[in-house]
Design an enzyme around this catalytic site. Structure first.
Site, PDB file in Angstrom:
ATOM      1  N   GLY A  60       0.816  -1.211   0.000  1.00 26.86           N
ATOM      2  CA  GLY A  60       0.000   0.000   0.000  1.00 26.86           C
ATOM      3  C   GLY A  60       0.843   1.251   0.000  1.00 26.86           C
ATOM      4  N   GLY A  98       0.234   5.404   0.794  1.00 26.21           N
ATOM      5  CA  GLY A  98      -0.734   6.364   1.323  1.00 26.21           C
ATOM      6  C   GLY A  98      -0.126   7.728   1.562  1.00 26.21           C
ATOM      7  N   GLY A 101       2.345   7.428   4.521  1.00 26.50           N
ATOM      8  CA  GLY A 101       3.445   6.480   4.488  1.00 26.50           C
ATOM      9  C   GLY A 101       3.104   5.239   3.691  1.00 26.50           C
ATOM     10  N   ASP A 118     -10.284  10.000   9.833  1.00 28.29           N
ATOM     11  CA  ASP A 118     -10.076   9.693   8.417  1.00 28.29           C
ATOM     12  C   ASP A 118     -10.804   8.404   8.032  1.00 28.29           C
ATOM     13  OD1 ASP A 118      -9.118  10.238   5.878  1.00 28.29           O
ATOM     14  OD2 ASP A 118      -7.217   9.192   6.184  1.00 28.29           O
TER      15      ASP A 118
END
Length: 716
Positions: free
Chosen positions: A35, A37, A40, A155
């Site tokens: 991943g 983002g 990070g 978030d």
């Protein structure tokens, strides 16, 4: 150390060495990266002697002693949070500039991953979607109500809802999370806004001096974001479509009719479900999404109530009604307080008297052979009142006020909008209403109405500044800032930014008029403080869309088209209440496309008319060209003027109107000069007959009278 000893929920997060985590992720190789983002990159890894995989999140971080201490404290607090629907924080690394989180590995990707592909979405059946919704709601409710101090995630989005192999959801992404102090007196905390746009409630934004955009974070912020996730589960749509329409605005027409929930399942529900869902459960989810997203924050439920509604322990429609009634009860309480405070507000205390006097003056004027009211006499009732020591830069001077009243707003035009203007004035005078939305299609007279509002003396008495902004078609906060700044006495040394405007406007009482709002605009981002009963500030906006009003969460909406219909009926008179004429009257208004001037002229031409044939003739005339809202005003007016012209009582009056037209296009001309011209052209033979023609044309609305001293002047 065994795996169970290393990662027991009862243990604090384990501190790792950087080298240990580097080896676990093959030195953060691209093959291990799962991943990327904003905060990070994420890598899958494995540790010696530990059976389960882990993920390591390598945070983007700037070295700072204060932030380092805050990081360690947050790790300690997050580490003891344990819930089956929350990703477990297993450990961390804090060495020099490196900040890494060691997290529970969740194998089945994110909710966004499953919704973003048509095949995967088809496999996400209704039972799985309900499981994801309820589990995520439980995890979020745990953070809000079972952690001390409570934790605000900050978030929530479908990327941060991870799924295990049996589709049990686990909330991740705690980098934005905030802790609330353990006190009931704190309702929100502030943070530089770093969240994801569509999931963030724009109601909470406000600017700071350093040009950062701050967000007032509270548990209601998470509720809003969770509501957007529910919309994704219901519709299967991405947060933006190919036309950049976000899911919140796209879904609303299929969930509401007016202010009531009315669900269009066929349009709203994801077609990938192929109708295979339990309708009562779908209804529960839709209601929870609606009250989370489309209600102001003060009316949103808590997450534990959302859990109860999704589980069927609380009827979803009761949740909606309960929250709405709570708001109304609060409004009622503040209304009582407002009634007491209103007695000390002298300008608005006199508003009712002014209104009644104006209505009386106008009713007498219109009943006496078409003589128009002298508008400035009404305005002068307040002209001598005291102004604030801080002279408003954005309002008109005493001399220009009179010029504006006559030149920008002719008296007969003011008559047409006065009853609607009074609606706005009354709501401005209500201490419990701070924002007003004026809705209506193109050409209905929204701008004309607010021009009339701007020059009212009572408005000048109450507000230190009356600020007019013509909002760009695509809202540009910078352009709005510059328009506002030009109307304020700001020092040349200060930069024009949100902080400068906010600092000034927080110290004054203002009325902000936003003309032509076509899309949502965050006023806090521009630098406009929230208008409240306490500061007495007001915002009035015009828009073609009631959805814009709802998105901005105005306190009161005025639908101009409905009011124009009402005005048309009132002007025509009692004959319109005949059952034969009512459908014809609606047709006439529709064919006028709700243009205020067209409706005004047609009401004059059909006043007291009860003959059905005449009404049918009016409709036939208006249909000669295909009038529609997309056409220019002059195309509609051709039909209206033709009918008004034919409705004049005789050929003499019609010839006089045509003869005088070149003399007074947007200009004033003395009545006696008109009559002299008609006599010289053999259209009439005496001054008295000429005066009768003038009065007939004024009564028909085809001429406007302006009183200049002792002589009567007219303009078309």
């Amino acid at each position: 150390m065994s795996s169970t000893e290393s990662f027991s929920p009862a243990c604090e997060p384990r501190k790792f060495e950087f080298e240990e985590l580097a080896k676990a992720t093959r030195y953060f190789s691209n093959e291990q990266r799962v991943g990327i983002g904003d905060f990070g990159d994420v890598y899958e890894g494995s540790l010696p002697g530990v059976e389960v995989n882990i993920v390591v999140k390598k945070l983007k971080y700037k070295q700072d002693e204060k932030q380092e201490e805050e990081f360690k404290n947050q790790i300690k607090d997050f580490g003891i949070v344990s819930h089956p629907n929350l990703v477990k924080l297993l450990g961390y690394c804090c060495e020099e500039a490196d900040r890494l989180l060691v997290l529970e590995f969740v194998p089945n990707q994110s909710l966004r991953f499953h919704l973003s592909d048509e095949n995967r979405r088809s496999n996400l059946n209704w039972s799985k979607r309900m499981k994801i919704a309820i589990g995520s709601a439980r995890g979020l409710a745990h953070l809000h109500d079972e952690c001390y101090p409570k934790i605000i995630h900050g978030d929530i989005k479908s990327d941060n809802i991870l799924l295990d192999d049996d589709f049990t959801p686990k909330i991740a992404g705690f980098e934005l999370a905030k802790f609330f102090p353990e006190t009931n007196s704190v309702t929100h905390i502030s943070s530089v806004w770093k969240g994801t746009n569509v999931y963030a409630d724009l109601e909470d934004y406000y600017p700071q001096k350093d040009e950062n955009i701050f967000q007032k974070i509270s548990e209601k912020s998470d509720v809003y974001s969770f509501g957007v996730v529910l919309l994704e589960l219901i519709t299967g749509r991405t947060i933006f479509d190919e036309h950049r329409v976000d899911i919140v605005n796209w879904a609303k027409p299929f969930m509401f009719k007016g202010d009531s929930v009315e669900i269009n399942y066929s349009c709203l529900v994801d077609s990938a479900l192929k109708g295979d869902y339990i309708k009562s459960e779908m209804e529960r989810m839709i209601y929870c999404a609606a009250i989370s997203v489309y209600r102001p924050s003060k009316l949103r439920p808590r997450m534990k109530q959302i859990v109860e509604a999704l589980e069927g322990k609380m009827p979803s429609n009761e949740l909606w009604v309960a929250e709405v009634n709570t708001g109304k009860a609060s409004e009622s309480r503040s209304s009582k307080a407002g009634d007491m405070s209103e007695t000390t507000s002298s300008p608005f205390q006199e508003l009712k008297e002014i209104t009644e006097a104006s209505n009386l003056h106008w009713s007498k004027a219109t009943s006496s052979q078409g003589i128009e009211p002298e508008i400035m006499q009404i305005q002068e009732m307040h002209a001598k009142s005291h102004y604030s020591a801080l002279e408003p830069a954005a309002t008109l001077s005493e001399t220009s006020l009179e010029a504006t009243a006559h030149n920008v707003m002719p008296s007969s035009r003011l008559m047409k909008v006065y009853h609607i203007l009074n609606e706005i004035m009354t709501r401005i005078g209500n201490p419990n209403i701070s924002t007003i939305g004026v809705c209506g299609g193109e050409g209905v007279g929204k701008t004309t109405l607010l021009e009339a509002l701007k020059i009212q003396p009572v408005i000048r008495d109450v507000f230190q500044f009356v600020i007019w902004v013509t909002v760009p078609k695509v809202p540009d906060p910078r352009e709005v800032q510059l328009q506002i700044a030009r109307q304020l006495p700001l020092t040349d040394k200060k930069p024009i930014n949100a902080w400068t405007l906010l600092s000034f406007l927080e110290g004054v009482k203002f009325l902000l008029i936003l003309d032509g709002v076509q899309e949502f605009i965050s006023l806090n981002t521009v630098g406009i403080p929230d208008p409240t009963p306490e500061n007495g500030c007001k915002i009035v906006l015009t828009t073609r869309s009631e959805q814009v009003c709802d998105r901005i969460s105005v306190d009161s909406k005025i639908n101009l088209e409905n009011l124009l219909c009402k005005l048309f009926w009132e002007n025509v008179g009692e004959s319109i209440y005949s059952s034969n004429l009512q459908p014809l009257a609606r047709k006439v208004v529709d064919l006028c496309c709700y243009h205020s001037h067209a409706i005004f002229l047609m009401s004059k031409a059909l006043k007291d008319e009860s003959d059905v044939d005449v009404w049918n003739n009016a409709i036939e005339t208006l249909n000669m060209q295909a009038a529609s809202p997309e056409q220019e005003l002059e195309h509609i007016m051709v039909n209206v003027l033709k009918f008004s012209y034919l409705r004049l009582p005789d050929d003499t009056t019609r010839r006089c109107l045509k003869n005088g037209a070149p003399f007074f296009v947007n200009e004033k001309i003395a009545g006696e000069s008109l009559i002299d011209n008609w006599i010289s052209d053999d259209l009439t033979d005496t001054h008295q007959k000429g005066r009768n023609v003038l009065e007939t044309l004024v009564t028909a609305g085809l001429l406007e009278r302006s009183e200049d001293g002792s002589s009567s002047r007219y303009m078309r």
